[in-house]
Design a protein around this motif. Structure first.
Motif, short mmCIF file in Angstrom:
data_model
loop_
_atom_site.label_atom_id
_atom_site.label_comp_id
_atom_site.label_asym_id
_atom_site.label_seq_id
_atom_site.Cartn_x
_atom_site.Cartn_y
_atom_site.Cartn_z
N LYS A 92 0.84 -1.25 0.10
CA LYS A 92 -0.13 0.11 -0.10
C LYS A 92 1.02 1.36 0.06
CE LYS A 92 -3.79 2.20 2.49
NZ LYS A 92 -4.99 2.04 3.60
N GLN A 93 2.02 1.14 0.56
CA GLN A 93 2.88 2.31 0.84
C GLN A 93 3.63 2.54 -0.40
OE1 GLN A 93 5.00 1.76 4.62
NE2 GLN A 93 5.55 3.90 4.23
N GLN A 94 4.07 1.58 -0.99
CA GLN A 94 4.48 1.76 -2.32
C GLN A 94 3.91 1.99 -3.50
OE1 GLN A 94 7.83 2.86 -0.91
NE2 GLN A 94 8.38 1.83 -2.93
N GLY A 95 2.57 1.70 -3.39
CA GLY A 95 1.75 1.62 -4.50
C GLY A 95 1.70 0.51 -5.49
N VAL A 96 1.84 -0.62 -4.88
CA VAL A 96 2.07 -1.90 -5.36
C VAL A 96 0.66 -2.48 -5.18
CG1 VAL A 96 3.06 -4.29 -5.62
CG2 VAL A 96 4.55 -2.20 -4.98
N LEU A 97 -0.26 -2.32 -6.49
CA LEU A 97 -1.63 -2.63 -6.42
C LEU A 97 -2.21 -3.35 -7.57
CD1 LEU A 97 -2.97 1.17 -5.96
CD2 LEU A 97 -2.48 -0.53 -4.03
N GLY A 98 -3.04 -4.18 -7.16
CA GLY A 98 -3.50 -5.14 -8.14
C GLY A 98 -5.23 -5.45 -7.96
N GLY A 99 -5.51 -6.71 -8.03
CA GLY A 99 -7.02 -6.87 -8.06
C GLY A 99 -7.93 -6.58 -9.20
N LYS A 121 -6.84 -1.26 -7.58
CA LYS A 121 -6.43 -0.51 -6.51
C LYS A 121 -6.37 -1.31 -5.05
CE LYS A 121 -9.54 3.22 -8.59
NZ LYS A 121 -10.74 3.73 -8.37
N THR A 122 -6.19 -2.36 -5.05
CA THR A 122 -6.02 -3.29 -3.94
C THR A 122 -4.68 -3.47 -3.84
OG1 THR A 122 -8.06 -4.41 -4.33
CG2 THR A 122 -6.81 -5.46 -2.65
N PRO A 123 -3.98 -3.31 -2.41
CA PRO A 123 -2.53 -3.55 -2.19
C PRO A 123 -2.40 -5.15 -2.21
CG PRO A 123 -3.63 -2.11 -0.65
CD PRO A 123 -4.57 -2.51 -1.25
N LEU A 124 -1.27 -5.40 -2.53
CA LEU A 124 -0.86 -6.85 -2.84
C LEU A 124 -0.42 -7.56 -1.76
CD1 LEU A 124 0.56 -6.93 -6.62
CD2 LEU A 124 -1.87 -7.36 -5.98
N GLY A 125 -0.88 -8.66 -1.23
CA GLY A 125 -0.44 -9.31 -0.10
C GLY A 125 0.20 -10.70 -0.61
#
Length: 191
Positions: free
Chosen positions: A39-46, A50-54
């Motif tokens: 979320k902090q780095q803007g590593v998003l998907g989904g 717009k969802t932070p990747l886990g």
């Protein structure tokens, strides 16, 4: 040990496997840390992007490659008849396969209390060509603990942009990690 049965609300008997508990707790903690760092780095998907990747997110390894390549040290299932779970450094596609199977195992353990039924695709949790893991072992749980700690360290280190003191967890005595992996440049340890 009682076999866990699935009831309307979930597993109706407590799962009493220490390795499974270690696996689930390590996965949950690291997933939260990696999601926060994403979320902090803007590593998003989904679906909406717009969802932070886990840890269990598709594309995590590829998405982080643009910021900092992810790698992890993990114990994997034995390939021969020795019974010794070797340590491996996993990167790119290998790490992606490992995390995909770890997520499948996490989901299966959390919902049924057992590893049977999780359709695994990588060679890291299966033995002799099987497509499933009969039961969680302490060595595989130890490997997941180390691997998710490595990934959490790399993602948090990048997100915080500061030096962290890296602490290697105590290893079981059955087969220690090689010095080459233990002192890998990606995971700086104080002498």
């Amino acid at each position: 040990m009682p076999t866990a049965r699935i009831a309307a609300g979930g597993v109706d008997t407590p799962y009493r496997s220490v390795p499974a508990a270690i696996f689930l707790l390590a996965y949950a903690a690291a997933d939260s840390l990696v999601t926060q760092a994403s979320k902090q780095q803007g590593v998003l998907g989904g679906a909406d992007g717009k969802t932070p990747l886990g840890l269990g997110s598709k594309g995590l390894v590829e998405a982080w490659a643009h910021h900092r390549p992810l790698m992890a040290r993990a114990r994997i299932t034995p390939t021969g008849a020795t019974g010794i779970h070797p340590w491996r450094l996993l990167e790119s596609d290998d790490l992606n396969q490992y995390l995909t199977d770890a997520c499948l195992l996490r989901n299966r353990l959390a919902h049924s209390g057992a590893t049977q039924g999780a359709k695994l695709r990588s060679p890291y949790f299966v033995k002799l060509g099987k497509a499933q893991l009969d039961s969680m072992t302490l060595m595989l749980a130890e490997g997941l603990l180390q691997s998710v700690q490595d990934i959490a360290y790399l993602t948090l280190d990048e997100a915080a942009r500061q030096d962290w003191e890296w602490v290697l967890p105590t290893q079981s005595g059955t087969w220690m990690m090689s010095r080459r992996l233990w002192r890998h440049e990606g995971f700086p340890l104080p002498e």
